[in-house]
Design an enzyme around this catalytic site. Sequence first.
Site, short mmCIF file in Angstrom:
data_model
loop_
_atom_site.label_atom_id
_atom_site.label_comp_id
_atom_site.label_asym_id
_atom_site.label_seq_id
_atom_site.Cartn_x
_atom_site.Cartn_y
_atom_site.Cartn_z
CD GLU A 186 -43.51 -80.37 30.14
OE1 GLU A 186 -43.27 -79.67 29.13
OE2 GLU A 186 -42.64 -80.84 30.87
CB CYS A 197 -39.56 -78.64 29.85
SG CYS A 197 -39.46 -80.37 30.31
#
Length: 516
Positions: free
Chosen positions: A267, A301
């Site tokens: 990720e 993110c």
Amino acid sequence: MDKYNIEEALQVLGINSVNSGATTGTIWLNTKGDITESLSPADGKIIAKIEQANFNDYNEVMNVAVKAFKFWRTIPAPKRGEIVRQMGEELRVYKEPLGVLVSYEMGKIYQEGLGEVQEMIDICDFAVGQSRMLYGMTTHSERPEHRMFEQWHPLGVVGVISAFNFPVAVWAWNAMLALIAGDVVLWKPSSKVMLCAIAVHNIMAKVLKRNNLPEGIINLIAGSSKHIGDNMLEDKRLPLISATGSTPMGKRVGRIVGERLGNTILELGGNNAIILTDNSDLDLAIPGIVFGSVGTAGQRCTSTRRLLIFESVYNDVKNRLISAYKQVQNKIGHPLSSDTLVGPLIDKGAVETVQKSIERVKKEGGEIIYGGDVLDGKEYESGCYMIPAIAEVNNSFEIVQEETFGPLLYLIKVKDIDHAIELHNDVPQGLSSAIFSTNIKETERFLSCAGSDCGIANVNIGTSGAEIGGAFGGEKDTGGGRESGSDAWKAYMRRQTNTINYSDELPLAQGIEFDI
């Protein structure tokens, strides 16, 4: 520090002046690595010290974890789910002090700190239900009196490498699913937020003790990557490593683990955009944009990096954003203050990175139309505070193609929905995306196979603030991994196809004859 009950929170969480950097669950090792200080970006003060783990400590923990896996995999999945349920209950008890520590050590505002702990609780609840739904499938065999089916088995020791921006939640996303899957977990947290990881393990230890569970089911190894880095990635005792961080870091993890044919969940970076059309409800859009771009000081993110704005509404959006940012500027401060909307970045290095990106914007021909200044003076002594910036740019700028991990928002003009989607996808990353529009043709186009190429695509909400029920992750340079909800649990298990012959014959598949 007493103004915000920090000392009380540290005491409740079992944080000492000097803390061990490794545990096998309830037993803390006498770690042998360098002693490091955890500094709060809020005020620059030392929170506590950590005696880091070295590679010898890592091996000691791994040996215990490997042994524990042989026990844990035999426990029925619903019983494993019961342990996870208790972990969720324990997190409810410690939600407020852990939220304080997350806020103080990382810098996100207290509301976000509480929200992060709530994510941990939510994934525990999700995993408890999932423990009774580790479904396989049954299919028909071409051979008479044969049965074919598949089942899922635990993998082993799962390594979790987490980033600073979510000091506790990302571990929980991985750990709770891994635990109900029958795996044991080894956590290597970011060196910038080790105390949060230590606090979590102090909380979890209460559940382990109460249930008389053996050491090695959940493990922590807090140490510098120079001592525990590639050697951990090369370790064949870790069949799966889930890593959250930058794209360059993820490429390194993927390459090293891939060379030994291990599995990864990656990720990585995002370059998340929101499309604003002439059918956008701007009263709805502006709050979502501002939270997405300045929340967590732009260090999620999924933080909003780019706005792709139809020319017909560009000036209106621009003026509204500047007005909103002016309001936000008055609420930059200590993350534990109830008046604060934007806290500090994680450290001075992060601030310097954003400043360099601002200079690159100017050098490439862009214009900073708001903010960008580093704050100093009273209440900003840590050097980690800055005014969130807005820039007018072209999507083709090299700096725009990269992820700047901070509060720098790019405004980009587009002609129509086709142009917007073209530019939206014209970056290396593919994590989160959104469109604000009341036109179903625009929104459905955005969600179609010809629309957003991201792992997450939203309509009339922003790019950040994902719920745990959906699979979280993205495409391209974001890594392709999925964590948290949906069927992400499958990544923590191995699939086995089974065929049972209950006849008196031995027919071969494809009608092959082989007589002996």
